[in-house]
Write a protein that holds these residues in place. Structure first.
Motif, PDB file in Angstrom:
ATOM      1  N   ALA A 189       0.840  -1.204   0.000  1.00  0.00           N
ATOM      2  CA  ALA A 189       0.000   0.000   0.000  1.00  0.00           C
ATOM      3  C   ALA A 189       0.873   1.250   0.000  1.00  0.00           C
ATOM      4  O   ALA A 189       1.016   1.926   1.018  1.00  0.00           O
ATOM      5  CB  ALA A 189      -0.936  -0.023   1.199  1.00  0.00           C
ATOM      6  N   PRO A 249       2.435  -5.504   5.643  1.00  0.00           N
ATOM      7  CA  PRO A 249       3.054  -5.135   4.370  1.00  0.00           C
ATOM      8  C   PRO A 249       4.006  -6.250   3.938  1.00  0.00           C
ATOM      9  O   PRO A 249       4.591  -6.936   4.789  1.00  0.00           O
ATOM     10  CB  PRO A 249       3.832  -3.857   4.710  1.00  0.00           C
ATOM     11  CG  PRO A 249       3.220  -3.339   5.984  1.00  0.00           C
ATOM     12  CD  PRO A 249       2.750  -4.561   6.715  1.00  0.00           C
ATOM     13  N   VAL A 308      -6.626  -1.408   1.405  1.00  0.00           N
ATOM     14  CA  VAL A 308      -6.302  -2.285   2.535  1.00  0.00           C
ATOM     15  C   VAL A 308      -7.339  -2.093   3.647  1.00  0.00           C
ATOM     16  O   VAL A 308      -7.865  -3.061   4.194  1.00  0.00           O
ATOM     17  CB  VAL A 308      -4.873  -2.020   3.045  1.00  0.00           C
ATOM     18  CG1 VAL A 308      -4.628  -2.667   4.404  1.00  0.00           C
ATOM     19  CG2 VAL A 308      -3.852  -2.503   2.031  1.00  0.00           C
ATOM     20  N   ASP A 309      -7.641  -0.840   3.968  1.00  0.00           N
ATOM     21  CA  ASP A 309      -8.604  -0.554   5.033  1.00  0.00           C
ATOM     22  C   ASP A 309      -9.989  -1.122   4.704  1.00  0.00           C
ATOM     23  O   ASP A 309     -10.665  -1.675   5.576  1.00  0.00           O
ATOM     24  CB  ASP A 309      -8.692   0.949   5.288  1.00  0.00           C
ATOM     25  CG  ASP A 309      -7.396   1.537   5.835  1.00  0.00           C
ATOM     26  OD1 ASP A 309      -6.542   0.772   6.349  1.00  0.00           O
ATOM     27  OD2 ASP A 309      -7.230   2.771   5.743  1.00  0.00           O
ATOM     28  N   THR A 311      -4.144   3.181  -2.199  1.00  0.00           N
ATOM     29  CA  THR A 311      -3.936   1.753  -1.947  1.00  0.00           C
ATOM     30  C   THR A 311      -4.091   1.449  -0.461  1.00  0.00           C
ATOM     31  O   THR A 311      -4.535   0.356  -0.108  1.00  0.00           O
ATOM     32  CB  THR A 311      -2.577   1.266  -2.492  1.00  0.00           C
ATOM     33  OG1 THR A 311      -1.530   2.114  -2.017  1.00  0.00           O
ATOM     34  CG2 THR A 311      -2.572   1.220  -4.007  1.00  0.00           C
ATOM     35  N   GLN A 312      -3.796   2.397   0.411  1.00  0.00           N
ATOM     36  CA  GLN A 312      -4.062   2.201   1.839  1.00  0.00           C
ATOM     37  C   GLN A 312      -5.566   2.128   2.085  1.00  0.00           C
ATOM     38  O   GLN A 312      -6.025   1.340   2.914  1.00  0.00           O
ATOM     39  CB  GLN A 312      -3.439   3.316   2.680  1.00  0.00           C
ATOM     40  CG  GLN A 312      -3.615   3.098   4.180  1.00  0.00           C
ATOM     41  CD  GLN A 312      -2.956   1.826   4.680  1.00  0.00           C
ATOM     42  OE1 GLN A 312      -1.771   1.619   4.467  1.00  0.00           O
ATOM     43  NE2 GLN A 312      -3.718   0.952   5.339  1.00  0.00           N
ATOM     44  N   LYS A 313      -6.348   2.915   1.345  1.00  0.00           N
ATOM     45  CA  LYS A 313      -7.817   2.833   1.454  1.00  0.00           C
ATOM     46  C   LYS A 313      -8.306   1.446   1.054  1.00  0.00           C
ATOM     47  O   LYS A 313      -9.262   0.920   1.640  1.00  0.00           O
ATOM     48  CB  LYS A 313      -8.487   3.884   0.563  1.00  0.00           C
ATOM     49  CG  LYS A 313      -8.378   5.292   1.068  1.00  0.00           C
ATOM     50  CD  LYS A 313      -9.084   6.229   0.076  1.00  0.00           C
ATOM     51  CE  LYS A 313      -8.787   7.672   0.359  1.00  0.00           C
ATOM     52  NZ  LYS A 313      -9.400   8.558  -0.651  1.00  0.00           N
ATOM     53  N   TRP A 372      -3.215  -7.617   8.728  1.00  0.00           N
ATOM     54  CA  TRP A 372      -2.534  -7.081   7.559  1.00  0.00           C
ATOM     55  C   TRP A 372      -1.072  -6.886   7.886  1.00  0.00           C
ATOM     56  O   TRP A 372      -0.714  -6.327   8.922  1.00  0.00           O
ATOM     57  CB  TRP A 372      -3.128  -5.750   7.132  1.00  0.00           C
ATOM     58  CG  TRP A 372      -2.269  -5.010   6.129  1.00  0.00           C
ATOM     59  CD1 TRP A 372      -1.814  -5.497   4.936  1.00  0.00           C
ATOM     60  CD2 TRP A 372      -1.736  -3.696   6.241  1.00  0.00           C
ATOM     61  NE1 TRP A 372      -1.045  -4.552   4.287  1.00  0.00           N
ATOM     62  CE2 TRP A 372      -0.980  -3.430   5.077  1.00  0.00           C
ATOM     63  CE3 TRP A 372      -1.831  -2.706   7.212  1.00  0.00           C
ATOM     64  CZ2 TRP A 372      -0.326  -2.226   4.857  1.00  0.00           C
ATOM     65  CZ3 TRP A 372      -1.180  -1.500   6.999  1.00  0.00           C
ATOM     66  CH2 TRP A 372      -0.440  -1.266   5.830  1.00  0.00           C
TER      67      TRP A 372
END
Length: 155
Positions: free
Chosen positions: A12, A42, A21-22, A17-19, A40
């Motif tokens: 992410a 990385p 994952v969330d 890309t973090q959104k 999760w």
């Protein structure tokens, strides 16, 4: 019933890309899912021991020059042989955030997963083109479906 472990190994590198994952974690942590613990990591922090304790895995990557992210490739390079004989049949899923079409990325990940003898539990999800908020719903549904199937003993 003992709790199952769902591992998300996703790169992410950006806010969007973090959104993703969330959203995936939100889906996998739905209130109706009580017997699945989702975690999760990385790719660069994921160790073979993390895979060895997982009951299922979801991989997430960006499309980088028609290939998976270097971080996910590094994960596979470090974890492939330590988990190869012990985790055959591990249920897995994949999402790709692709600026183009994601074909090369998908092919590369599928090749490694085939070598690991992991079991695809659904077709890889490719999120193509410019960013769309619909991607969040698709990834949330992926997390929910994998966690629900794991809890139900389908995988």
């Amino acid at each position: 019933m003992t709790s199952k472990q769902l591992l998300l190994v996703a790169h992410a590198p950006s806010p969007n890309t973090q959104k993703l994952v969330d959203a995936l974690l939100q889906g996998a942590s739905h209130p109706d899912i009580e017997q699945v613990h989702t975690r999760w990591l990385p790719p660069l922090r994921t160790q073979p021991e993390d895979v060895l304790t997982a009951d299922a895995i979801i991989l997430g990557t960006t499309e980088n020059l028609g290939y998976m992210s270097g971080a996910l490739k590094d994960f596979f390079d470090r974890c492939y042989y330590p988990v190869l004989e012990k985790k055959q049949g591990l249920p897995c899923a994949l999402f790709i955030r692709a600026g183009l079409d994601g074909t090369g990325t998908r092919r590369a990940v599928e090749s490694i997963v085939t070598g690991l003898r992991w079991k695809w539990i659904q077709e890889p999800l490719t999120l193509r083109g410019k960013w769309q908020d619909e991607f969040l719903k698709q990834v949330e549904e992926l997390g929910l479906s994998v966690a629900a199937g794991l809890e139900a003993g389908i995988y």
